[in-house]
Scaffold this active site. Structure first.
Site, PDB file in Angstrom:
ATOM      1  N   HIS A  86     -11.911   7.297  -0.148  1.00 18.49           N
ATOM      2  CA  HIS A  86     -11.078   7.898   0.900  1.00 18.49           C
ATOM      3  C   HIS A  86      -9.881   8.649   0.311  1.00 18.49           C
ATOM      4  O   HIS A  86      -9.351   9.561   0.954  1.00 18.49           O
ATOM      5  CB  HIS A  86     -10.606   6.830   1.891  1.00 18.49           C
ATOM      6  CG  HIS A  86      -9.718   5.781   1.326  1.00 18.49           C
ATOM      7  ND1 HIS A  86     -10.177   4.732   0.558  1.00 18.49           N
ATOM      8  CD2 HIS A  86      -8.365   5.627   1.405  1.00 18.49           C
ATOM      9  CE1 HIS A  86      -9.170   3.973   0.197  1.00 18.49           C
ATOM     10  NE2 HIS A  86      -8.052   4.493   0.693  1.00 18.49           N
ATOM     11  N   TRP A  87      -9.447   8.293  -0.917  1.00 19.14           N
ATOM     12  CA  TRP A  87      -8.337   9.036  -1.536  1.00 19.14           C
ATOM     13  C   TRP A  87      -8.698  10.517  -1.673  1.00 19.14           C
ATOM     14  O   TRP A  87      -7.905  11.390  -1.332  1.00 19.14           O
ATOM     15  CB  TRP A  87      -8.030   8.458  -2.915  1.00 19.14           C
ATOM     16  CG  TRP A  87      -7.111   7.291  -2.918  1.00 19.14           C
ATOM     17  CD1 TRP A  87      -7.289   6.109  -2.270  1.00 19.14           C
ATOM     18  CD2 TRP A  87      -5.873   7.185  -3.616  1.00 19.14           C
ATOM     19  NE1 TRP A  87      -6.242   5.263  -2.529  1.00 19.14           N
ATOM     20  CE2 TRP A  87      -5.360   5.894  -3.357  1.00 19.14           C
ATOM     21  CE3 TRP A  87      -5.159   8.040  -4.453  1.00 19.14           C
ATOM     22  CZ2 TRP A  87      -4.149   5.460  -3.889  1.00 19.14           C
ATOM     23  CZ3 TRP A  87      -3.967   7.614  -5.002  1.00 19.14           C
ATOM     24  CH2 TRP A  87      -3.468   6.326  -4.714  1.00 19.14           C
ATOM     25  N   ASP A 132       0.837  -1.192   0.000  1.00 19.77           N
ATOM     26  CA  ASP A 132       0.000   0.000   0.000  1.00 19.77           C
ATOM     27  C   ASP A 132       0.882   1.256   0.000  1.00 19.77           C
ATOM     28  O   ASP A 132       1.735   1.410  -0.869  1.00 19.77           O
ATOM     29  CB  ASP A 132      -0.974  -0.070   1.187  1.00 19.77           C
ATOM     30  CG  ASP A 132      -2.004   1.040   1.219  1.00 19.77           C
ATOM     31  OD1 ASP A 132      -2.992   0.942   0.466  1.00 19.77           O
ATOM     32  OD2 ASP A 132      -1.844   1.998   2.000  1.00 19.77           O
ATOM     33  N   ARG A 133       0.737   2.153   0.983  1.00 16.96           N
ATOM     34  CA  ARG A 133       1.564   3.365   1.011  1.00 16.96           C
ATOM     35  C   ARG A 133       3.045   3.010   1.027  1.00 16.96           C
ATOM     36  O   ARG A 133       3.874   3.712   0.442  1.00 16.96           O
ATOM     37  CB  ARG A 133       1.234   4.234   2.220  1.00 16.96           C
ATOM     38  CG  ARG A 133      -0.239   4.487   2.493  1.00 16.96           C
ATOM     39  CD  ARG A 133      -1.011   4.979   1.309  1.00 16.96           C
ATOM     40  NE  ARG A 133      -0.782   6.373   0.994  1.00 16.96           N
ATOM     41  CZ  ARG A 133      -1.345   7.022  -0.042  1.00 16.96           C
ATOM     42  NH1 ARG A 133      -2.148   6.380  -0.857  1.00 16.96           N
ATOM     43  NH2 ARG A 133      -1.098   8.284  -0.251  1.00 16.96           N
ATOM     44  N   TYR A 151      -2.166  11.695   2.133  1.00 19.85           N
ATOM     45  CA  TYR A 151      -3.035  11.639   0.964  1.00 19.85           C
ATOM     46  C   TYR A 151      -3.058  12.961   0.205  1.00 19.85           C
ATOM     47  O   TYR A 151      -3.201  12.973  -1.029  1.00 19.85           O
ATOM     48  CB  TYR A 151      -4.440  11.187   1.375  1.00 19.85           C
ATOM     49  CG  TYR A 151      -4.518   9.685   1.480  1.00 19.85           C
ATOM     50  CD1 TYR A 151      -4.975   8.913   0.415  1.00 19.85           C
ATOM     51  CD2 TYR A 151      -4.081   9.022   2.623  1.00 19.85           C
ATOM     52  CE1 TYR A 151      -5.019   7.527   0.499  1.00 19.85           C
ATOM     53  CE2 TYR A 151      -4.115   7.642   2.720  1.00 19.85           C
ATOM     54  CZ  TYR A 151      -4.587   6.901   1.640  1.00 19.85           C
ATOM     55  OH  TYR A 151      -4.610   5.526   1.724  1.00 19.85           O
ATOM     56  N   HIS A 188      -7.160  -6.734   0.226  1.00 16.17           N
ATOM     57  CA  HIS A 188      -6.127  -5.713   0.074  1.00 16.17           C
ATOM     58  C   HIS A 188      -4.956  -5.914   1.022  1.00 16.17           C
ATOM     59  O   HIS A 188      -3.797  -5.691   0.648  1.00 16.17           O
ATOM     60  CB  HIS A 188      -6.751  -4.341   0.299  1.00 16.17           C
ATOM     61  CG  HIS A 188      -5.785  -3.219   0.356  1.00 16.17           C
ATOM     62  ND1 HIS A 188      -5.011  -2.838  -0.725  1.00 16.17           N
ATOM     63  CD2 HIS A 188      -5.423  -2.386   1.380  1.00 16.17           C
ATOM     64  CE1 HIS A 188      -4.247  -1.810  -0.388  1.00 16.17           C
ATOM     65  NE2 HIS A 188      -4.472  -1.515   0.890  1.00 16.17           N
TER      66      HIS A 188
END
Length: 293
Positions: A151-152, A106-107, A211, A272
Protein backbone atom coordinates in the site's frame (compact mmCIF):
# COMPACT_ATOMS: atom_id res chain seq x y z
CA UNK A 1 -17.19 8.17 24.06
CA UNK A 2 -15.94 4.78 25.39
CA UNK A 3 -12.39 5.12 26.71
CA UNK A 4 -12.49 8.91 26.76
CA UNK A 5 -14.72 9.51 29.77
CA UNK A 6 -14.14 13.01 31.10
CA UNK A 7 -12.46 14.20 27.91
CA UNK A 8 -13.58 17.27 25.99
CA UNK A 9 -14.12 17.05 22.23
CA UNK A 10 -13.25 20.29 20.43
CA UNK A 11 -12.46 21.81 17.06
CA UNK A 12 -9.36 23.96 17.53
CA UNK A 13 -8.10 26.30 14.84
CA UNK A 14 -4.34 26.39 14.35
CA UNK A 15 -3.16 28.73 11.62
CA UNK A 16 -5.23 27.91 8.56
CA UNK A 17 -6.15 24.42 9.78
CA UNK A 18 -8.81 23.17 12.18
CA UNK A 19 -8.07 20.03 14.16
CA UNK A 20 -10.58 17.79 15.87
CA UNK A 21 -9.11 17.24 19.33
CA UNK A 22 -10.01 15.22 22.40
CA UNK A 23 -8.28 16.22 25.63
CA UNK A 24 -8.58 15.37 29.27
CA UNK A 25 -6.81 14.40 32.47
CA UNK A 26 -4.33 16.30 34.58
CA UNK A 27 -0.58 16.39 34.97
CA UNK A 28 2.24 16.93 32.48
CA UNK A 29 1.18 17.19 28.82
CA UNK A 30 1.26 14.11 26.60
CA UNK A 31 0.38 14.42 22.91
CA UNK A 32 -0.97 11.22 21.31
CA UNK A 33 -0.78 10.92 17.51
CA UNK A 34 -2.67 8.24 15.58
CA UNK A 35 -1.78 6.27 12.48
CA UNK A 36 -3.22 5.19 9.14
CA UNK A 37 -6.13 4.82 8.38
CA UNK A 38 -7.44 5.74 11.80
CA UNK A 39 -8.35 8.72 13.97
CA UNK A 40 -7.50 9.66 17.55
CA UNK A 41 -9.90 6.89 18.64
CA UNK A 42 -7.03 4.43 18.19
CA UNK A 43 -5.97 5.50 21.70
CA UNK A 44 -9.32 4.74 23.36
CA UNK A 45 -8.06 1.61 25.15
CA UNK A 46 -5.31 3.54 26.96
CA UNK A 47 -6.57 7.13 27.10
CA UNK A 48 -8.66 6.74 30.24
CA UNK A 49 -5.81 5.39 32.32
CA UNK A 50 -3.26 7.83 30.89
CA UNK A 51 -5.50 10.70 31.97
CA UNK A 52 -4.84 9.72 35.59
CA UNK A 53 -1.20 10.75 35.19
CA UNK A 54 -1.08 13.17 32.24
CA UNK A 55 -2.98 15.91 30.51
CA UNK A 56 -3.66 13.99 27.32
CA UNK A 57 -4.16 15.74 23.96
CA UNK A 58 -5.29 13.49 21.10
CA UNK A 59 -5.98 15.20 17.75
CA UNK A 60 -6.92 13.89 14.34
CA UNK A 61 -4.00 14.66 12.02
CA UNK A 62 -4.69 16.97 9.09
CA UNK A 63 -6.48 15.04 6.37
CA UNK A 64 -7.78 12.41 8.76
CA UNK A 65 -11.05 12.14 10.65
CA UNK A 66 -12.68 15.44 11.52
CA UNK A 67 -9.67 17.67 10.88
CA UNK A 68 -9.09 19.97 7.90
CA UNK A 69 -8.27 18.59 4.47
CA UNK A 70 -6.06 21.22 2.82
CA UNK A 71 -5.87 21.47 -0.96
CA UNK A 72 -3.05 19.23 -2.25
CA UNK A 73 -0.06 20.75 -4.03
CA UNK A 74 2.21 19.34 -6.70
CA UNK A 75 5.12 18.78 -4.28
CA UNK A 76 2.86 17.22 -1.60
CA UNK A 77 4.05 19.67 1.05
CA UNK A 78 0.47 20.15 2.31
CA UNK A 79 0.48 16.58 3.64
CA UNK A 80 4.11 16.32 4.67
CA UNK A 81 4.99 15.23 8.17
CA UNK A 82 6.64 18.63 8.57
CA UNK A 83 3.27 20.31 7.94
CA UNK A 84 1.51 17.91 10.30
CA UNK A 85 4.17 18.50 12.94
CA UNK A 86 3.68 22.25 12.60
CA UNK A 87 -0.06 21.73 13.17
CA UNK A 88 0.38 19.84 16.42
CA UNK A 89 3.11 22.19 17.62
CA UNK A 90 0.67 25.06 17.10
CA UNK A 91 -2.09 23.08 18.80
CA UNK A 92 -0.01 22.53 21.92
CA UNK A 93 1.00 26.21 21.97
CA UNK A 94 -2.67 27.17 21.69
CA UNK A 95 -3.34 25.01 24.75
CA UNK A 96 -0.49 26.66 26.66
CA UNK A 97 2.28 24.07 26.27
CA UNK A 98 5.66 24.96 24.79
CA UNK A 99 7.30 21.69 25.91
CA UNK A 100 5.56 18.31 26.05
CA UNK A 101 5.88 14.58 25.52
CA UNK A 102 4.77 12.83 22.34
CA UNK A 103 3.68 9.26 21.59
CA UNK A 104 2.90 8.42 17.98
CA UNK A 105 1.77 5.22 16.31
CA UNK A 106 2.43 4.56 12.62
CA UNK A 107 1.98 7.86 10.71
CA UNK A 108 1.75 9.61 14.07
CA UNK A 109 5.18 8.28 14.96
CA UNK A 110 6.52 9.85 11.78
CA UNK A 111 4.96 13.18 12.70
CA UNK A 112 6.40 12.84 16.20
CA UNK A 113 10.00 12.27 15.14
CA UNK A 114 9.78 15.00 12.51
CA UNK A 115 8.61 17.40 15.23
CA UNK A 116 11.50 16.33 17.47
CA UNK A 117 13.98 16.95 14.64
CA UNK A 118 12.51 20.28 13.54
CA UNK A 119 11.75 21.73 16.99
CA UNK A 120 14.03 20.06 19.56
CA UNK A 121 13.06 22.33 22.49
CA UNK A 122 9.39 21.36 22.18
CA UNK A 123 9.66 17.59 22.66
CA UNK A 124 10.74 16.37 26.09
CA UNK A 125 10.35 12.64 25.41
CA UNK A 126 9.21 10.71 22.34
CA UNK A 127 7.68 7.27 21.88
CA UNK A 128 7.32 5.82 18.37
CA UNK A 129 5.25 2.70 17.83
CA UNK A 130 5.94 0.19 15.04
CA UNK A 131 7.89 2.42 12.68
CA UNK A 132 11.40 3.18 11.55
CA UNK A 133 12.16 6.53 9.88
CA UNK A 134 10.62 7.08 6.45
CA UNK A 135 13.97 7.62 4.74
CA UNK A 136 15.19 4.31 6.16
CA UNK A 137 12.08 2.50 4.90
CA UNK A 138 12.59 3.61 1.32
CA UNK A 139 16.36 3.14 1.37
CA UNK A 140 16.02 -0.43 2.67
CA UNK A 141 12.94 -1.43 0.62
CA UNK A 142 13.17 -4.92 -0.86
CA UNK A 143 10.87 -7.67 -2.14
CA UNK A 144 9.51 -8.35 1.35
CA UNK A 145 8.51 -4.74 1.75
CA UNK A 146 7.05 -4.56 -1.76
CA UNK A 147 4.82 -7.56 -1.18
CA UNK A 148 3.76 -6.99 2.44
CA UNK A 149 3.55 -3.19 2.54
CA UNK A 150 2.41 -2.77 -1.06
CA UNK A 151 0.00 0.00 0.00
CA UNK A 152 2.99 2.37 0.44
CA UNK A 153 3.69 2.33 -3.29
CA UNK A 154 0.07 2.08 -4.37
CA UNK A 155 -1.12 5.06 -2.35
CA UNK A 156 1.84 7.12 -3.57
CA UNK A 157 0.84 6.70 -7.23
CA UNK A 158 -0.21 9.90 -9.03
CA UNK A 159 -3.70 11.26 -8.59
CA UNK A 160 -6.28 9.88 -9.28
CA UNK A 161 -5.07 6.28 -9.69
CA UNK A 162 -5.42 5.00 -6.09
CA UNK A 163 -8.40 7.25 -5.37
CA UNK A 164 -10.40 5.68 -8.21
CA UNK A 165 -9.49 2.16 -7.13
CA UNK A 166 -10.34 2.76 -3.46
CA UNK A 167 -13.63 4.64 -3.85
CA UNK A 168 -15.48 1.58 -5.12
CA UNK A 169 -15.17 -0.20 -1.75
CA UNK A 170 -13.23 1.73 0.92
CA UNK A 171 -14.12 -0.70 3.72
CA UNK A 172 -12.67 -3.64 1.79
CA UNK A 173 -9.52 -1.72 0.93
CA UNK A 174 -8.78 -0.28 4.37
CA UNK A 175 -10.18 -2.97 6.69
CA UNK A 176 -10.05 -6.31 4.87
CA UNK A 177 -7.02 -6.59 2.59
CA UNK A 178 -4.41 -4.97 4.82
CA UNK A 179 -2.89 -5.97 8.19
CA UNK A 180 -4.70 -9.31 8.17
CA UNK A 181 -8.05 -7.61 8.67
CA UNK A 182 -7.00 -6.53 12.19
CA UNK A 183 -9.07 -3.34 12.12
CA UNK A 184 -12.23 -5.43 11.84
CA UNK A 185 -11.60 -6.40 15.47
CA UNK A 186 -12.18 -2.86 16.74
CA UNK A 187 -15.27 -2.13 18.80
CA UNK A 188 -18.45 -1.26 16.91
CA UNK A 189 -18.26 2.47 17.67
CA UNK A 190 -14.63 2.86 16.60
CA UNK A 191 -14.99 0.81 13.43
CA UNK A 192 -18.10 2.78 12.47
CA UNK A 193 -16.15 6.03 12.84
CA UNK A 194 -13.24 4.77 10.77
CA UNK A 195 -15.65 3.54 8.09
CA UNK A 196 -17.58 6.79 8.03
CA UNK A 197 -14.44 8.81 7.39
CA UNK A 198 -12.88 6.57 4.74
CA UNK A 199 -16.13 6.83 2.77
CA UNK A 200 -15.37 10.55 2.44
CA UNK A 201 -13.50 11.10 -0.87
CA UNK A 202 -11.72 14.04 0.77
CA UNK A 203 -10.22 11.73 3.39
CA UNK A 204 -9.19 9.19 0.76
CA UNK A 205 -7.47 11.94 -1.24
CA UNK A 206 -5.72 13.18 1.90
CA UNK A 207 -4.52 9.69 2.83
CA UNK A 208 -3.06 9.25 -0.65
CA UNK A 209 -1.38 12.64 -0.38
CA UNK A 210 0.08 11.58 2.98
CA UNK A 211 1.74 8.60 1.27
CA UNK A 212 2.79 10.67 -1.74
CA UNK A 213 4.49 13.01 0.70
CA UNK A 214 6.17 10.05 2.36
CA UNK A 215 7.73 8.97 -0.92
CA UNK A 216 8.92 12.47 -1.80
CA UNK A 217 9.15 15.43 0.56
CA UNK A 218 9.25 13.37 3.79
CA UNK A 219 11.99 11.14 2.46
CA UNK A 220 13.92 14.20 1.26
CA UNK A 221 13.66 15.81 4.70
CA UNK A 222 15.03 12.67 6.34
CA UNK A 223 17.85 12.39 3.83
CA UNK A 224 18.77 16.04 4.38
CA UNK A 225 18.87 15.56 8.15
CA UNK A 226 21.11 12.52 7.82
CA UNK A 227 23.44 14.34 5.42
CA UNK A 228 23.72 17.28 7.83
CA UNK A 229 24.15 15.16 10.95
CA UNK A 230 20.91 16.28 12.62
CA UNK A 231 19.74 13.93 15.35
CA UNK A 232 16.86 13.71 17.78
CA UNK A 233 17.94 15.34 21.03
CA UNK A 234 15.35 13.93 23.44
CA UNK A 235 15.10 10.38 24.84
CA UNK A 236 13.30 8.06 22.44
CA UNK A 237 11.31 4.95 23.32
CA UNK A 238 10.77 2.52 20.43
CA UNK A 239 8.01 -0.07 20.67
CA UNK A 240 7.18 -2.52 17.90
CA UNK A 241 5.21 -5.65 17.11
CA UNK A 242 7.66 -8.41 17.96
CA UNK A 243 6.39 -10.73 15.23
CA UNK A 244 5.48 -8.08 12.68
CA UNK A 245 7.35 -6.63 9.71
CA UNK A 246 9.17 -3.89 11.67
CA UNK A 247 10.55 -6.42 14.13
CA UNK A 248 11.34 -8.96 11.40
CA UNK A 249 12.84 -6.76 8.67
CA UNK A 250 14.86 -4.42 10.89
CA UNK A 251 16.71 -4.19 14.16
CA UNK A 252 14.55 -1.28 15.38
CA UNK A 253 16.85 -0.17 18.18
CA UNK A 254 19.90 -0.23 15.91
CA UNK A 255 18.06 1.78 13.25
CA UNK A 256 16.82 4.42 15.68
CA UNK A 257 20.24 4.73 17.34
CA UNK A 258 21.37 6.11 14.01
CA UNK A 259 18.92 8.96 14.61
CA UNK A 260 19.11 9.61 18.36
CA UNK A 261 21.56 9.20 21.18
CA UNK A 262 19.20 7.98 23.91
CA UNK A 263 17.13 5.09 22.54
CA UNK A 264 15.42 2.33 24.50
CA UNK A 265 12.52 0.01 23.78
CA UNK A 266 11.39 -3.49 22.96
CA UNK A 267 9.11 -5.63 20.86
CA UNK A 268 5.64 -6.33 22.24
CA UNK A 269 3.15 -9.10 21.62
CA UNK A 270 0.42 -8.15 19.19
CA UNK A 271 0.10 -6.88 15.66
CA UNK A 272 0.78 -3.53 14.05
CA UNK A 273 -2.04 -1.71 15.89
CA UNK A 274 -0.36 -2.02 19.29
CA UNK A 275 -2.42 0.57 21.25
CA UNK A 276 -5.51 -1.44 20.35
CA UNK A 277 -4.11 -4.96 20.18
CA UNK A 278 -1.97 -4.88 23.33
CA UNK A 279 -3.16 -1.85 25.31
CA UNK A 280 -2.00 -3.18 28.70
CA UNK A 281 1.64 -3.39 27.60
CA UNK A 282 1.49 -0.07 25.73
CA UNK A 283 -0.04 1.64 28.75
CA UNK A 284 2.64 0.31 31.07
CA UNK A 285 5.46 1.37 28.73
CA UNK A 286 4.03 4.84 28.13
CA UNK A 287 3.43 5.46 31.82
CA UNK A 288 6.92 4.43 32.86
CA UNK A 289 8.82 6.22 30.10
CA UNK A 290 6.87 9.49 30.10
CA UNK A 291 6.75 9.77 33.88
CA UNK A 292 10.54 9.79 34.00
CA UNK A 293 12.32 13.04 34.75
Amino acid sequence: MPGFDGYELEQITVGDQTLRVRRGGSGPPLLLLHGYPETHLCWSAVAGELARDFTVVAPDLRGYGGSSKPVPDAEHHAYSKRAMASDVLGLMAELGYDRFDVAGHDRGGRVGYRLALDRPPAVRRLTVLDVVPTGEVWARADDRFALAYWHWAMLAQPYPVPEILIVHDPDWFFFDIQFGGALRERDEYTLAEYSNFVHDPGVVRAICEDYRAGATTDRAADDEDRANGRRIACPVQVLWSAGGPVGTWYDPLEVWRGWAGDVTGEGLAGGHFLPEENPAAVLEKLRRFHAAG
